[in-house]
Motif scaffolding. Structure first.
Motif, PDB file in Angstrom:
ATOM      1  N   VAL A  24       0.933  -1.284  -0.027  1.00  0.00           N
ATOM      2  CA  VAL A  24      -0.124   0.068   0.040  1.00  0.00           C
ATOM      3  C   VAL A  24       0.932   1.248  -0.058  1.00  0.00           C
ATOM      4  O   VAL A  24       0.486   2.176  -0.599  1.00  0.00           O
ATOM      5  CB  VAL A  24      -0.966   0.014   1.364  1.00  0.00           C
ATOM      6  CG1 VAL A  24      -1.510   1.390   1.413  1.00  0.00           C
ATOM      7  CG2 VAL A  24      -1.930  -1.103   1.279  1.00  0.00           C
ATOM      8  N   ARG A  25       1.908   1.177   0.708  1.00  0.00           N
ATOM      9  CA  ARG A  25       2.880   2.344   0.978  1.00  0.00           C
ATOM     10  C   ARG A  25       3.460   2.819  -0.338  1.00  0.00           C
ATOM     11  O   ARG A  25       3.530   3.804  -0.837  1.00  0.00           O
ATOM     12  CB  ARG A  25       3.968   2.109   2.108  1.00  0.00           C
ATOM     13  CG  ARG A  25       3.333   2.609   3.258  1.00  0.00           C
ATOM     14  CD  ARG A  25       4.728   2.557   4.639  1.00  0.00           C
ATOM     15  NE  ARG A  25       5.646   1.504   4.338  1.00  0.00           N
ATOM     16  CZ  ARG A  25       5.281   0.343   5.188  1.00  0.00           C
ATOM     17  NH1 ARG A  25       4.103   0.367   5.825  1.00  0.00           N
ATOM     18  NH2 ARG A  25       5.854  -0.720   4.964  1.00  0.00           N
ATOM     19  N   ALA A  27       2.540   1.766  -3.522  1.00  0.00           N
ATOM     20  CA  ALA A  27       1.803   1.880  -4.595  1.00  0.00           C
ATOM     21  C   ALA A  27       1.473   3.436  -4.922  1.00  0.00           C
ATOM     22  O   ALA A  27       1.456   4.310  -4.041  1.00  0.00           O
ATOM     23  CB  ALA A  27       0.477   1.208  -4.423  1.00  0.00           C
ATOM     24  N   ARG A  29      -0.869   6.395  -5.820  1.00  0.00           N
ATOM     25  CA  ARG A  29      -2.480   6.680  -5.326  1.00  0.00           C
ATOM     26  C   ARG A  29      -3.440   5.714  -6.064  1.00  0.00           C
ATOM     27  O   ARG A  29      -4.231   5.299  -5.502  1.00  0.00           O
ATOM     28  CB  ARG A  29      -2.743   8.107  -5.298  1.00  0.00           C
ATOM     29  CG  ARG A  29      -4.044   8.334  -4.821  1.00  0.00           C
ATOM     30  CD  ARG A  29      -4.445   9.745  -4.349  1.00  0.00           C
ATOM     31  NE  ARG A  29      -3.238  10.371  -3.552  1.00  0.00           N
ATOM     32  CZ  ARG A  29      -3.163  10.415  -2.354  1.00  0.00           C
ATOM     33  NH1 ARG A  29      -3.975   9.538  -1.577  1.00  0.00           N
ATOM     34  NH2 ARG A  29      -2.117  10.870  -1.544  1.00  0.00           N
ATOM     35  N   ARG A  31      -3.425   3.234  -7.402  1.00  0.00           N
ATOM     36  CA  ARG A  31      -3.295   1.652  -7.214  1.00  0.00           C
ATOM     37  C   ARG A  31      -3.222   1.158  -5.775  1.00  0.00           C
ATOM     38  O   ARG A  31      -2.865   0.090  -5.633  1.00  0.00           O
ATOM     39  CB  ARG A  31      -1.916   1.115  -8.040  1.00  0.00           C
ATOM     40  CG  ARG A  31      -1.890   1.476  -9.545  1.00  0.00           C
ATOM     41  CD  ARG A  31      -0.862   0.729 -10.368  1.00  0.00           C
ATOM     42  NE  ARG A  31      -0.795   1.246 -11.670  1.00  0.00           N
ATOM     43  CZ  ARG A  31      -1.498   0.208 -12.783  1.00  0.00           C
ATOM     44  NH1 ARG A  31      -2.034  -0.960 -12.404  1.00  0.00           N
ATOM     45  NH2 ARG A  31      -1.392   0.631 -13.964  1.00  0.00           N
ATOM     46  N   LYS A  32      -3.489   2.015  -5.075  1.00  0.00           N
ATOM     47  CA  LYS A  32      -3.557   1.538  -3.495  1.00  0.00           C
ATOM     48  C   LYS A  32      -4.707   0.945  -3.260  1.00  0.00           C
ATOM     49  O   LYS A  32      -4.933  -0.028  -2.243  1.00  0.00           O
ATOM     50  CB  LYS A  32      -3.494   2.682  -2.794  1.00  0.00           C
ATOM     51  CG  LYS A  32      -2.028   3.302  -2.915  1.00  0.00           C
ATOM     52  CD  LYS A  32      -2.117   4.576  -1.963  1.00  0.00           C
ATOM     53  CE  LYS A  32      -0.812   5.378  -1.824  1.00  0.00           C
ATOM     54  NZ  LYS A  32       0.200   4.916  -1.313  1.00  0.00           N
ATOM     55  N   LYS A  33      -5.900   1.028  -3.891  1.00  0.00           N
ATOM     56  CA  LYS A  33      -7.272   0.419  -3.575  1.00  0.00           C
ATOM     57  C   LYS A  33      -6.805  -1.162  -3.478  1.00  0.00           C
ATOM     58  O   LYS A  33      -7.771  -1.757  -2.289  1.00  0.00           O
ATOM     59  CB  LYS A  33      -8.388   0.721  -4.450  1.00  0.00           C
ATOM     60  CG  LYS A  33      -9.543   0.495  -3.972  1.00  0.00           C
ATOM     61  CD  LYS A  33     -10.852   1.147  -4.994  1.00  0.00           C
ATOM     62  CE  LYS A  33     -12.053   0.957  -4.393  1.00  0.00           C
ATOM     63  NZ  LYS A  33     -13.121   2.061  -5.199  1.00  0.00           N
ATOM     64  N   LEU A  36      -4.835  -2.164  -0.272  1.00  0.00           N
ATOM     65  CA  LEU A  36      -5.637  -1.719   0.762  1.00  0.00           C
ATOM     66  C   LEU A  36      -6.853  -2.726   1.272  1.00  0.00           C
ATOM     67  O   LEU A  36      -6.928  -3.309   2.388  1.00  0.00           O
ATOM     68  CB  LEU A  36      -6.234  -0.592   0.779  1.00  0.00           C
ATOM     69  CG  LEU A  36      -7.032   0.319   2.009  1.00  0.00           C
ATOM     70  CD1 LEU A  36      -6.167   0.100   3.279  1.00  0.00           C
ATOM     71  CD2 LEU A  36      -7.411   1.401   1.796  1.00  0.00           C
ATOM     72  N   VAL A  91      -8.639   6.114  -0.628  1.00  0.00           N
ATOM     73  CA  VAL A  91      -7.328   6.260  -0.913  1.00  0.00           C
ATOM     74  C   VAL A  91      -6.961   7.499  -1.629  1.00  0.00           C
ATOM     75  O   VAL A  91      -6.047   8.158  -1.861  1.00  0.00           O
ATOM     76  CB  VAL A  91      -6.508   5.108  -1.853  1.00  0.00           C
ATOM     77  CG1 VAL A  91      -6.788   3.925  -1.263  1.00  0.00           C
ATOM     78  CG2 VAL A  91      -7.353   5.031  -3.322  1.00  0.00           C
ATOM     79  N   ASP A  97      -2.533   9.236   2.918  1.00  0.00           N
ATOM     80  CA  ASP A  97      -1.034   8.635   3.031  1.00  0.00           C
ATOM     81  C   ASP A  97      -0.795   8.786   4.350  1.00  0.00           C
ATOM     82  O   ASP A  97       0.083   8.063   5.157  1.00  0.00           O
ATOM     83  CB  ASP A  97      -0.031   9.347   2.179  1.00  0.00           C
ATOM     84  CG  ASP A  97      -0.558   8.718   0.475  1.00  0.00           C
ATOM     85  OD1 ASP A  97      -0.813   7.583   0.485  1.00  0.00           O
ATOM     86  OD2 ASP A  97      -0.237   9.508  -0.287  1.00  0.00           O
TER      87      ASP A  97
END
Length: 146
Positions: A24-25, A27, A29, A31-33, A36, A91, A97
């Motif tokens: 998550v950290r 990725a 923004r 691609r964080k979903k 997460l 996200v 973040d």
């Protein structure tokens, strides 16, 4: 082949949670979903299994078992709720973040707390055959929840 016991399973799950926090950290923004969501699911199922199987066994383990189990359970439940709240925030939120950094730090600290305080009690006070049965019981909890 030696089958994993409850402590082995929980350690592997902690490693997966650490890996997902890093995903998550790291990725972008947009691609964080996915990582997460995977982290939320992993933490939720991990906490359910601990609450149902591991923490009750720790409560009966040694003179500090009750206090250790209660502290780990309360901390884990709070983190599970906080992660769900962060997921609802999304996200795309400008504070995501920063909030995730604080929460992932707390998750990693919680895992270290369990590994330092809870896992040794399980190894010392719970017979090996019961630890193996607990691994199966934790899997049952995950299946019923999933």
């Amino acid at each position: 082949m030696i089958l994993p016991d409850a402590v082995d399973v929980l350690r592997r799950e902690h490693e997966e949670i650490r890996r997902l926090c890093a995903a998550v950290r790291g990725a972008e923004r947009n691609r964080k979903k996915y990582p997460l969501a995977a982290l939320q699911q992993a933490v939720h199922l991990h906490e359910l299994a601990e609450r149902s199987v591991a923490h009750p066994a720790v409560r009966n383990s040694g003179p500090d078992g009750d206090a250790v189990a209660l502290a780990c359970q309360v901390e884990g439940e709070r983190l599970d709720r906080s992660l769900a709240e962060l997921g609802r925030l999304g996200v795309e939120h400008p504070a995501f973040d920063e909030r995730f950094a604080a929460l992932s730090g707390a998750l990693l600290s919680h895992a270290a707390h369990e590994e330092r305080d809870e896992f040794p009690l399980l190894r010392r006070y719970v017979p090996a055959d019961r630890l193996h049965m607990m691994a199966g019981a934790m899997q049952d909890v995950r299946i019923m929840a999933g």
